[in-house]
Design a protein around this motif. Sequence first.
Motif, mmCIF file in Angstrom:
data_model
loop_
_atom_site.group_PDB
_atom_site.id
_atom_site.type_symbol
_atom_site.label_atom_id
_atom_site.label_comp_id
_atom_site.label_asym_id
_atom_site.label_seq_id
_atom_site.Cartn_x
_atom_site.Cartn_y
_atom_site.Cartn_z
ATOM 1 N N ALA A 55 -1.139 13.875 9.731
ATOM 2 C CA ALA A 55 -1.489 12.598 9.095
ATOM 3 C C ALA A 55 -0.226 11.818 8.734
ATOM 4 O O ALA A 55 -0.166 10.601 8.883
ATOM 5 N N HIS A 56 0.803 12.532 8.274
ATOM 6 C CA HIS A 56 2.035 11.860 7.864
ATOM 7 C C HIS A 56 2.840 11.381 9.063
ATOM 8 O O HIS A 56 3.322 10.249 9.084
ATOM 9 N N LYS A 58 1.849 10.741 12.007
ATOM 10 C CA LYS A 58 1.133 9.645 12.647
ATOM 11 C C LYS A 58 1.401 8.328 11.922
ATOM 12 O O LYS A 58 1.639 7.288 12.537
ATOM 13 N N LEU A 227 -3.100 3.317 8.488
ATOM 14 C CA LEU A 227 -2.279 3.965 7.472
ATOM 15 C C LEU A 227 -0.824 3.981 7.925
ATOM 16 O O LEU A 227 -0.500 4.595 8.932
ATOM 17 N N VAL A 232 0.980 5.894 2.689
ATOM 18 C CA VAL A 232 0.884 7.311 2.333
ATOM 19 C C VAL A 232 1.684 7.563 1.051
ATOM 20 O O VAL A 232 1.187 8.179 0.107
ATOM 21 N N GLU A 236 0.332 8.719 -2.579
ATOM 22 C CA GLU A 236 0.738 9.980 -3.204
ATOM 23 C C GLU A 236 1.082 9.741 -4.679
ATOM 24 O O GLU A 236 0.757 10.552 -5.543
ATOM 25 N N LEU A 245 5.607 15.166 -3.512
ATOM 26 C CA LEU A 245 5.364 14.879 -2.105
ATOM 27 C C LEU A 245 5.733 13.425 -1.798
ATOM 28 O O LEU A 245 6.380 13.134 -0.785
ATOM 29 N N TYR B 354 -8.357 14.750 -1.167
ATOM 30 C CA TYR B 354 -7.358 13.732 -0.859
ATOM 31 C C TYR B 354 -6.744 13.956 0.518
ATOM 32 O O TYR B 354 -6.552 13.008 1.280
ATOM 33 N N LYS B 358 -6.894 11.486 3.775
ATOM 34 C CA LYS B 358 -5.751 11.005 4.549
ATOM 35 C C LYS B 358 -5.995 11.164 6.043
ATOM 36 O O LYS B 358 -5.606 10.330 6.844
ATOM 37 N N LYS B 361 -8.149 8.311 7.048
ATOM 38 C CA LYS B 361 -7.447 7.031 7.054
ATOM 39 C C LYS B 361 -6.420 6.942 8.176
ATOM 40 O O LYS B 361 -6.117 5.852 8.642
ATOM 41 N N SER B 362 -5.863 8.072 8.597
ATOM 42 C CA SER B 362 -4.848 8.000 9.648
ATOM 43 C C SER B 362 -5.459 8.260 11.024
ATOM 44 O O SER B 362 -4.751 8.241 12.022
#
Lengths: 275, 363
Positions: A55-56, A58, A227, A232, A236, A245, B354, B358, B361-362
């Motif tokens: 997710a991050h 991306k 996103l 992100v 957080e 994080l 959460y 994510k 959402k991504s």
Amino acid sequence: MSKTRRLSSAFLGLPYIFWAAAFIVIPLIMVVWYGLTDENGAFTFANVAAIADPAHSKALLMALLLSFLATVVCFLLAYPLCMFLVELQKGSDSFLTMLLIVPMWMNFLLRTYAWQSILEKTGIINTALTALGFAPLRMINTNGAIILGMVYNFLPFMVLPIYNALEKIDKNVINAARDLGADGRITFLRVIFPLSLPGVISGVTMVFIPALTTFVVSSLLGGGKILLIGNVIEQEFMVAYDWNLGSGLSLVLLIFIIINVVISAVTEKGEEAKA
Amino acid sequence: MKKKTVFSICLPLLAAGLTAYLAAGCGKSSREREDAPDNDSNRLYVYNWGEYIDPEVIGLFEEETGYKVVYDVFETNEIMYPKVAADPSQYDVLCPSDYMIAKMAGEGLLAELDMDAMPEAKTNIGEQFWRMSEDFDPGNLYSVPYTWGTVGILYDSERVDEEITSWDVLWDEKYNDEILMQDSVRDLFAVALKKLGYSLNTTDLNELEEAKNLLIEQKPLVQAYVVDEVRDKMIAGESKIGVIYSGEAEYTREENESLSYCIPKEGTNVWVDAWVVTKDSRHKKAAYDWINFMCRPDIALMNFEYIYYSTPNIGAMELMDEETLSNEVLFPDVGKYDLEAYRYLGTDAERLYYNLWKEIKSA
């Protein structure tokens, strides 16, 4: 004499030194501290390594892609405009520069909200299109809308440094190139563009970095569907309360910022050395 | 769990305006207030949702009690919480939502209330609302309900040619790019969990994964994930269907008559916003007086008419006309639906929700 002068000038810088320490250096140290510890305060690299989470990563790739495209568009718009501005007589160009700067006096959020009502399904463009008998376009909540918002908001940061660089070029250098037989294209490629490069690089930095880290543009014009790494990190802090994080991911972004700053510092030094 | 703000940027202005109004003092009542000594012991620090009270009520309270109210507003529970947690003595009275009350009580941030100090609360808040509150405040130790409502579907009945009764409509491809979903973790999951027939307080990983996949599948149809903007976009006709709080729904119906609100048959979330007192409050007596004042039927009615959210105040309901009371958006038959309040699920489950969010959402 010179000693007192140095002392008094150090005195002049004092307010800003306090400012920078309180609002730049200390917060940065806190970000590093939070980023490299876990909730119990023990050292960990996990918050930074978390960028590898799909997710991050991306969101980071998306942010890199969109801010890269926005920077390219800004450059393609800004460079010809600056050449045009420099060509113009003094007096009339300050009016055009004003036109460019005046929007910056308006609040950034309001300007971005305004784009919402321009791009929406029931917005200005689509109302006009429908009235003229065309099919409405899907514009808001797309990658394109985010790039547009970035370009609109950050374009002046590209224009101003390029304009300054172009304006500083000695007309005699160009005339000399022409005298020595260079045509317009060669003059541009071999003389004008290389001399304007420091301006281009500082413009690229000043557009790319805010675009890379934005979360406002993407949430207002992306409908919360796209996103970016900025979103992100914001979430957080604001939603998940995970400062560790959030800070860790900020450190990853900081790496990109440092790379950018180093590149522009190196090129500037190179230019100076040449001069 | 609602928020009547058009734009969050208006909030600081509102707060600043209110403070300036209170500070500058205009009219007779504030002149009297100036006579009262203004020192910290005389003040009451209130932290409430934006546009969540009739501003006149604050003046009335000051006039009647002689306290000086310092009134701040927040936009979401998530913005309020870190501020209060960082310094729990800076506010006396807060109005968080259900799950946040449970979380704060669990962390020892809230004071156990002395109900005898608030006789109006005991008399006027309906029995069923005290029971509803037990979901997040067992024994009704920490909170006094202020407003409540449901989460449901708002739709434009002129452009949607069916009567909506189920969450399923949010997955119907013919509404591509016409759906607005809530941009908050629990509210988004609640829709999918209820559609699947699960509890919206589940912590079961399989159920949550299933809900996540359903929401990812839905994403291409969604026009936007938004919070406040649902109401403005629905009024403007920007989209045909939106997930919204009942209090907001009622407001949009005044602006655009073709909008209808439905509580889906699979059940939904019922939320309660309630007054609490911080454990470290330095003005507990004033805090009780404030809550007591808010529970007075005439005051509750003033607030109801201003913010138009369902009130748990039976005394105030008795003062309303038949037409208002028969409004099914504001006063649904709570026995008819499977209504669940959010419970606080603990940090691990919060983190799980959460992280899954994510991923959506991504996606």
